[in-house]
Design a protein around this motif. Structure first.
Motif: not given
Length: 348
Positions: A117-118, A251, A254-256, A258-259, A342-343, A346
């Motif tokens: 994811i990253t 999700k 996963s987004q957090k 990645a950020r 994807e992540f 964003q």
């Protein structure tokens, strides 16, 4: 009438008391369940050798407070080799791994869906090093016939890369042997004791071996140019990968993640090696901060600037692995499931 009124008023009071009692019981039940709830919220990340510079971002992210900023409860754990971290993920003991992206391809050939994811590194960030006393006779991977190659673990990314480099030099796997020796001090000891002749290793171990005179560089893949010369293209390495099923059901987490990692990569791009070293634990220096800073300075170009998978990277990794890995050769690998942007796309 007054008595009737008191009776009438008592019913709502009783109902309120009953409601409060029910709430208390429910609260007690939730309190008993709380450890499980927190355990589910906690994200354990296994790192394939947390003090290696190729895996610097997770500890740096923790020390910069980026996980907490995202509201994540993250625990970092370490295993000496990426293949061990991978096994922990498959067993469900951890939620994420910081390891080489190539494991996602290897595992898909075995029916497991792992997704990066990253992307943290654009290149492997390491070197094949030969023992100093053999440097005169072992000048390329073609000279490894009958020799012992040190790798972090059998089935690890270091073994993938070593096997491909040897096959590219015309050798078969039966022409040499591989010995798992871990990384860092255990690898250095194996080199000094002459239990291995050549080893794949990364910073700061490479700088320590060069400074001590115990080894010399055989193949350098710490830079984009060196990697292209050795492998014929980029080889995106360290990444944050998770079970695809976990990613699809988490999700937000996963987004957090990645950020937090993209912010860490931006920090690396905008700060000096000295400033970055100051954020790392002192025991990572191995008693020599100067060598650590020197190693970090040499490693800066290997870090991704944005966490995105570089174009053509997955195809190159698949090409390398298919060159020697019988599990992959001839199989239909769906690269689109081995990574996602994807992540990171964003993250502003």
């Amino acid at each position: 009438m007054r008595r009737d009124a008191r009776v009438f008023q008592a019913f709502p009071i009783r109902r309120s008391l009953l409601a409060l009692g029910a709430t208390a019981v429910a609260g007690a039940a939730l309190a008993l369940a709380a450890p499980h709830a927190h355990a589910a919220d906690k994200i354990t990340i296994m790192v394939g050798g947390i003090n290696k510079l190729i895996y610097l971002p997770p500890k740096l992210a923790e020390n910069l407070g980026y996980f907490k900023e995202e509201g994540l409860d993250v625990e970092l754990q370490s295993q000496p080799a990426g293949v061990d971290a991978e096994n922990e993920l498959l067993a469900g003991a951890v939620q994420a791994v910081v390891g080489y992206y190539d494991h996602s391809i290897d595992l898909q050939s075995k029916g497991k869906e792992i997704t990066s994811i990253t992307q943290l590194l654009l290149v492997p960030g390491g070197m094949e090093m030969v023992r100093a006393d053999l440097a005169g006779s072992v000048k390329s991977m073609a000279d490894l016939k009958g020799k012992t190659l040190g790798v972090t673990g059998l089935g690890s990314s270091s073994s993938f890369i070593a096997q491909y480099l040897a096959s590219r030099a015309g050798l078969k796997t039966s022409d040499y042997s591989m010995l798992p020796v871990g990384a860092g001090n255990t690898l250095i000891a194996a080199m000094k004791q002459k239990r291995i002749d050549v080893a794949w290793t990364t910073e700061p171990t490479t700088s320590i071996l060069l400074a001590s005179g115990d080894a010399k560089v055989l193949v350098d893949m710490s830079s984009v140019d060196g990697t292209r010369n050795a492998l014929g293209g980029l080889y995106p390495a360290s990444s944050v990968y998770v079970n695809r099923s976990w990613m699809n059901s988490h999700k937000a987490e996963s987004q957090k993640l990645a950020r937090a990692f993209v912010k860490t990569l931006k920090y690396i791009q905008t700060h000096t090696p000295e400033e970055i070293a100051d954020k790392m634990p002192k025991d990572y220096y191995g008693g020599n901060k100067a060598i650590y800073v020197q190693a970090l300075k040499a490693s800066m170009p290997m870090y991704s600037p944005d966490g995105k998978m570089p174009a053509g990277g997955p195809e190159q990794v698949l090409k390398v692995m298919a060159g020697f890995n019988p599990n992959i050769k001839g199989k239909n690998i769906d690269l689109s499931k081995t990574y996602t942007n994807e992540f990171v796309d964003q993250v502003k």
